[in-house]
Design a protein around this motif. Structure first.
Motif, short mmCIF file in Angstrom:
data_model
loop_
_atom_site.label_atom_id
_atom_site.label_comp_id
_atom_site.label_asym_id
_atom_site.label_seq_id
_atom_site.Cartn_x
_atom_site.Cartn_y
_atom_site.Cartn_z
N ASP A 106 0.86 -1.18 0.00
CA ASP A 106 0.00 0.00 0.00
C ASP A 106 0.90 1.23 0.00
OD1 ASP A 106 -1.69 2.08 0.52
OD2 ASP A 106 -2.12 1.48 2.59
N THR A 107 1.23 1.70 -1.22
CA THR A 107 2.18 2.80 -1.30
C THR A 107 1.52 4.11 -1.71
OG1 THR A 107 2.69 2.00 -3.51
CG2 THR A 107 4.22 1.41 -1.76
N SER A 108 0.17 4.08 -1.75
CA SER A 108 -0.52 5.28 -2.22
C SER A 108 -0.38 6.42 -1.21
CB SER A 108 -2.00 4.96 -2.42
OG SER A 108 -2.53 4.43 -1.22
N ASN A 109 -0.37 6.07 0.06
CA ASN A 109 -0.32 7.12 1.06
C ASN A 109 0.71 6.79 2.11
OD1 ASN A 109 -0.81 9.18 2.81
ND2 ASN A 109 -2.73 8.30 3.62
N LEU A 110 1.93 7.23 1.84
CA LEU A 110 3.01 6.91 2.78
C LEU A 110 3.15 7.97 3.88
CD1 LEU A 110 5.78 5.47 0.46
CD2 LEU A 110 4.25 4.24 1.98
N GLY A 111 2.28 8.93 3.86
CA GLY A 111 2.34 9.98 4.88
C GLY A 111 3.49 10.93 4.60
N ASP A 112 3.86 11.67 5.61
CA ASP A 112 4.88 12.68 5.46
C ASP A 112 6.27 12.04 5.48
OD1 ASP A 112 6.35 14.93 5.36
OD2 ASP A 112 5.88 15.62 7.39
N THR A 113 6.97 12.14 4.35
CA THR A 113 8.32 11.55 4.30
C THR A 113 9.39 12.65 4.25
OG1 THR A 113 8.16 11.41 1.90
CG2 THR A 113 7.59 9.43 3.13
N SER A 114 8.94 13.90 4.37
CA SER A 114 9.89 15.01 4.21
C SER A 114 10.85 15.11 5.40
CB SER A 114 9.12 16.32 4.05
OG SER A 114 8.39 16.57 5.24
N THR A 115 10.47 14.53 6.53
CA THR A 115 11.34 14.63 7.71
C THR A 115 12.44 13.57 7.67
OG1 THR A 115 9.88 13.17 8.93
CG2 THR A 115 9.52 15.53 9.21
N LEU A 116 12.42 12.75 6.62
CA LEU A 116 13.44 11.71 6.53
C LEU A 116 14.80 12.31 6.22
CD1 LEU A 116 11.69 8.90 4.45
CD2 LEU A 116 12.29 8.85 6.88
N LEU A 117 15.81 11.62 6.75
CA LEU A 117 17.18 11.97 6.45
C LEU A 117 17.45 11.76 4.96
CD1 LEU A 117 19.60 12.70 8.29
CD2 LEU A 117 20.10 10.25 8.41
N ASN A 118 16.80 10.72 4.40
CA ASN A 118 17.08 10.29 3.03
C ASN A 118 15.78 10.01 2.27
OD1 ASN A 118 16.51 8.26 4.81
ND2 ASN A 118 17.93 6.77 3.92
N PRO A 119 14.97 11.05 2.01
CA PRO A 119 13.65 10.82 1.40
C PRO A 119 13.72 10.04 0.08
CG PRO A 119 14.04 13.18 1.73
CD PRO A 119 15.23 12.48 2.23
N ALA A 120 14.82 10.14 -0.62
CA ALA A 120 14.92 9.49 -1.93
C ALA A 120 14.84 7.97 -1.84
CB ALA A 120 16.21 9.90 -2.63
N ILE A 121 15.17 7.44 -0.68
CA ILE A 121 15.20 5.98 -0.53
C ILE A 121 13.81 5.37 -0.71
CG2 ILE A 121 14.84 5.82 1.98
CD1 ILE A 121 17.40 3.79 0.06
N VAL A 122 12.79 6.16 -0.41
CA VAL A 122 11.43 5.63 -0.44
C VAL A 122 11.07 5.10 -1.83
CG1 VAL A 122 8.99 6.22 -0.13
CG2 VAL A 122 10.69 7.07 1.49
N ASP A 123 11.46 5.84 -2.86
CA ASP A 123 11.14 5.40 -4.22
C ASP A 123 11.86 4.10 -4.56
OD1 ASP A 123 9.27 7.25 -4.91
OD2 ASP A 123 10.79 8.76 -5.48
N GLU A 124 13.11 4.03 -4.13
CA GLU A 124 13.86 2.80 -4.39
C GLU A 124 13.16 1.60 -3.73
OE1 GLU A 124 18.07 2.40 -3.01
OE2 GLU A 124 17.47 0.31 -2.68
N LEU A 125 12.74 1.78 -2.49
CA LEU A 125 12.08 0.68 -1.78
C LEU A 125 10.78 0.29 -2.48
CD1 LEU A 125 12.58 1.52 2.02
CD2 LEU A 125 14.07 0.30 0.44
N LYS A 126 10.02 1.31 -2.87
CA LYS A 126 8.74 1.04 -3.56
C LYS A 126 8.97 0.26 -4.84
CE LYS A 126 6.60 5.05 -4.00
NZ LYS A 126 5.75 6.25 -3.83
N ASP A 127 9.94 0.72 -5.62
CA ASP A 127 10.19 0.10 -6.93
C ASP A 127 10.66 -1.34 -6.80
OD1 ASP A 127 9.45 2.43 -8.03
OD2 ASP A 127 11.50 3.17 -8.43
N GLY A 128 11.42 -1.60 -5.74
CA GLY A 128 11.98 -2.95 -5.60
C GLY A 128 11.15 -3.88 -4.74
N ALA A 129 9.96 -3.41 -4.33
CA ALA A 129 9.16 -4.21 -3.37
C ALA A 129 8.83 -5.59 -3.94
CB ALA A 129 7.89 -3.46 -3.02
N ILE A 130 8.84 -6.57 -3.08
CA ILE A 130 8.62 -7.96 -3.48
C ILE A 130 7.12 -8.29 -3.39
CG2 ILE A 130 9.23 -10.37 -3.03
CD1 ILE A 130 11.79 -8.86 -3.46
#
Ligand code: 7RM
Length: 631
Positions: A607-631
């Motif tokens: 369920d990646t439609s609503n990941l909430g606020d990711t702007s406070t992350l140290l590394n927000p870019a990682i989220v897309d990588e995780l989503k794309d590679g999800a099993i």
């Protein structure tokens, strides 16, 4: 007041008096047991001092209550029916008199080996009658049993033996679970390389596979028991003396050895068994759990025996030789009460109803569920196809720490509602906490489930670490026991457990800490860091999803994953194997370095439609990588 509740109005009056006159309520119930000396005080201590005592000054032995006191009236009644893994191979039963004699014999064996009151005896066994005998004999001589589930690895077993410095290990040559042979003795031997406290290892023949016997350490059960006397005077125990230690997973660190006591646990196990299941004299009760878990301690071993009930003990699995095994056994033994886990129900539900309908299930009166939330579909299927809409379902919520059932319907008495554990057992005061740590008042609320007052079956401490006990259960909400579960209280005041709110997973009804699995994975040489989350799984309730950061990109990812699984099997056991593994370059972390598990859970759920606020992350870019590679 009778200890057996027979109607809803009696439940209400029991509940009322358990709240208003707690001490006299439990005192009256405890009077039904055989005490060598009556207690001085029913209850003392609280959730602030954490010096909780029940029936202080009382002297007893729980096995006299499980066995001796039944001999006169029901000595020839079957205590245990035994069914082995292979149909028709190992069918066997023991009366109360026979069980009593076997327990006395093994009590003599243990005593002759120098085991004394307070010593720890570890069991790493198959579901065989000797396990029941061994556990009761340990209690009879005043020693403390620690049963380790036979699915744990040698390292996990060693850790538990070391933590409570057990003196004796009792094991089997091996066991059969479905089509698999599990070489328990071999695994135990591996563990004992690092367990200097073990003086003797007693081996019960079960699988008749060859094993190595170490000179001076390993001895055969059948040699020991052959000439042992069938008489043994039960050792007098203080109500607050430990009866057993049972390890369970938490959100951090290594598993904790919860300590249960002789007096309070006995009273609570018996009282809950009697009232939740409403078993009658000629009934045959079957709990499908393994004795390695708390359900097997309280509702295979102590609860039924304290009530003089006939039970069925089963070595195998629900799907062997086919998914009709449960239904076959119900017919074969005339089972009246079936107590099992939602994961088993879902697995069997997936096989359709042909195998169910082949069997006569008309002996059934009561169905039970335990270990995890039961989804509505499974509840309805169980009700319709197994209970034929004629058997109340008791959805029983409780924990290793609580010793016995806490929130539950009483069979045939409490009106049930699918997916609801319904109402608190007498003596239990559940409360729900809001975000500010205040109790919610009224109905139609959901929050974190706490218990506001002590009950006789509560674990008194964590073995060797009382401070950790305080920290784990009583520091989140001072003055309350925090269960780790989320819960809803509906408009009728009915409770529905929604699942863990901490980092504990519930996989096929097995409680597994995310930290434990991470620690195991991190032992792989090529792993830098890992993060484990649970995700919804159709059969298991929850599956295990692993995000893994590697030192070097593995050349052969499939091989790497296989090695990681091997590590988990080696350190914990096959029950903790991740279902899905994703190799990642980083994990979503906050600026303070905390892993944002919320995001990992969402991705694992798909369920990646609503990941909430990711702007406070140290590394927000990682989220897309995780989503794309999800099993
Ligand atoms: C008995 C047992 C305890 C955890 C507990 C819950 C979950 C247990 C139910 C349940 C929903 C239930 N002990 N749990 N029973 N959740 N409905 N009827 O399982 O120590 O191994 O696990 O299991 O999350 O905290 S346990």
């Amino acid at each position: 007041m009778e200890s057996r509740i027979k109607s809803f109005s009696e439940y209400e009056s029991h509940y009322g008096s358990s709240m208003q006159e707690q001490e006299s309520y439990w005192g009256k119930i405890a009077e039904e047991f055989v005490w060598k000396k009556k207690w001085d005080k029913v209850h003392s201590g609280n959730f602030n001092d954490l010096n909780i005592k029940w029936f202080e000054g009382g002297k007893l032995n729980i096995t006299e209550n499980c066995l001796d006191r039944h001999l006169e009236k029901r000595g020839d009644k079957i205590a245990v029916n035994y069914e082995g893994n292979q149909p028709d191979s190992l069918k066997h039963s023991m009366t109360y008199r026979e069980l009593h004699a076997e327990v006395c014999k093994f009590s003599n064996v243990l005593t002759d080996l120098g085991v004394k009151k307070g010593d720890r005896v570890c069991f790493y066994m198959a579901m065989v009658p000797e396990l029941l005998v061994g556990v009761l004999a340990t209690a009879r001589i005043g020693a403390i049993h620690s049963v380790v589930f036979g699915g744990f690895s040698s390292q996990a077993l060693a850790g538990r033996i070391q933590d409570s410095t057990c003196k004796i290990l009792v094991t089997n040559d091996g066991t059969f679970r479905g089509g698999k042979h599990i070489a328990l003795k071999g695994i135990a031997d591996e563990a004992l390389k690092n367990c200097p406290s073990i003086e003797k290892s007693i081996v019960v023949k079960r699988s008749f596979q060859p094993v190595e016997m170490k000179e001076g350490r390993d001895i055969w059960w059948h040699d020991q028991i052959r000439d042992a006397s069938p008489k043994f005077d039960a050792v007098e125990m203080d109500a607050e003396d430990p009866l057993f230690i049972l390890y369970t997973s938490g959100s951090t660190g290594q598993p904790k050895g919860l300590v249960h006591t002789c007096g309070g646990y006995m009273v609570y196990a018996s009282q809950t068994f009697k009232n939740v299941f409403q078993v009658e004299q000629d009934d045959t009760y079957w709990c499908t759990a393994d004795i390695g878990w708390i359900t097997g301690h309280t509702y295979i071993t102590y609860g039924p025996l304290l009530n003089g009930v006939s039970t069925l003990m089963f070595e195998g699995v629900p799907t062997y030789p086919d998914a009709g095994r449960f239904w076959e056994l119900i017919e074969k033994y005339g089972v009246t009460h079936l107590y099992t886990a939602p994961t088993a129900i879902r697995a069997l539900m997936a096989k359709g109803t042909d195998l169910v309908n082949k069997r006569n299930l008309s002996s059934l009166k009561v169905l039970g569920s335990v270990g995890e939330p039961i989804n509505e579909e499974a509840w309805e299927w169980y009700n319709k196809n197994i209970g034929k809409e004629n058997c109340p379902i008791v959805d029983t919520w409780w924990q290793t720490e609580t010793g016995g059932i806490m929130i539950t319907p009483l069979a045939g008495i409490t009106k049930t509602k699918p997916t609801f554990a319904t109402l608190p057992f007498p003596g239990v005061e559940p409360v729900l906490m809001d975000e500010n740590g205040k109790e919610y008042q009224g109905n139609g609320v959901s929050g974190n489930l706490c218990l506001k007052r002590s009950w006789p079956g509560i674990a008194r401490t964590i073995y060797g670490d009382h401070e950790r006990y305080k920290q784990t259960y009583f520091s989140t909400y001072p003055g309350y026991y925090f269960t780790g579960d989320g819960c809803l209280r509906d408009e009728d005041g009915y409770y529905r457990i929604t699942g863990r709110v901490d980092d504990v997973m519930n996989v096929s009804g097995h409680r597994i800490g995310t930290a434990e699995v991470e620690d195991a994975i991190n032992m792989h040489d090529n792993v830098v860091e890992s993060a484990i989350v649970g995700y919804p799984h159709e059969i298991k309730g929850q599956g295990i999803y692993a995000y893994i950061i590697c030192q070097e990109t593995p050349k052969d990812e499939a091989l790497f994953k296989k090695e990681v699984l091997g590590k988990v099997i080696e350190v914990i056991g096959p029950i903790a194997k991740p279902d899905k593994m994703q190799v990642v370059s980083g994990l979503p972390k906050t600026r303070s370095g905390k892993i944002m598990r919320r995001i990992l859970r969402k991705i694992a759920e798909g369920d990646t439609s609503n990941l909430g606020d990711t702007s406070t992350l140290l590394n927000p870019a990682i989220v897309d990588e995780l989503k794309d590679g999800a099993i």
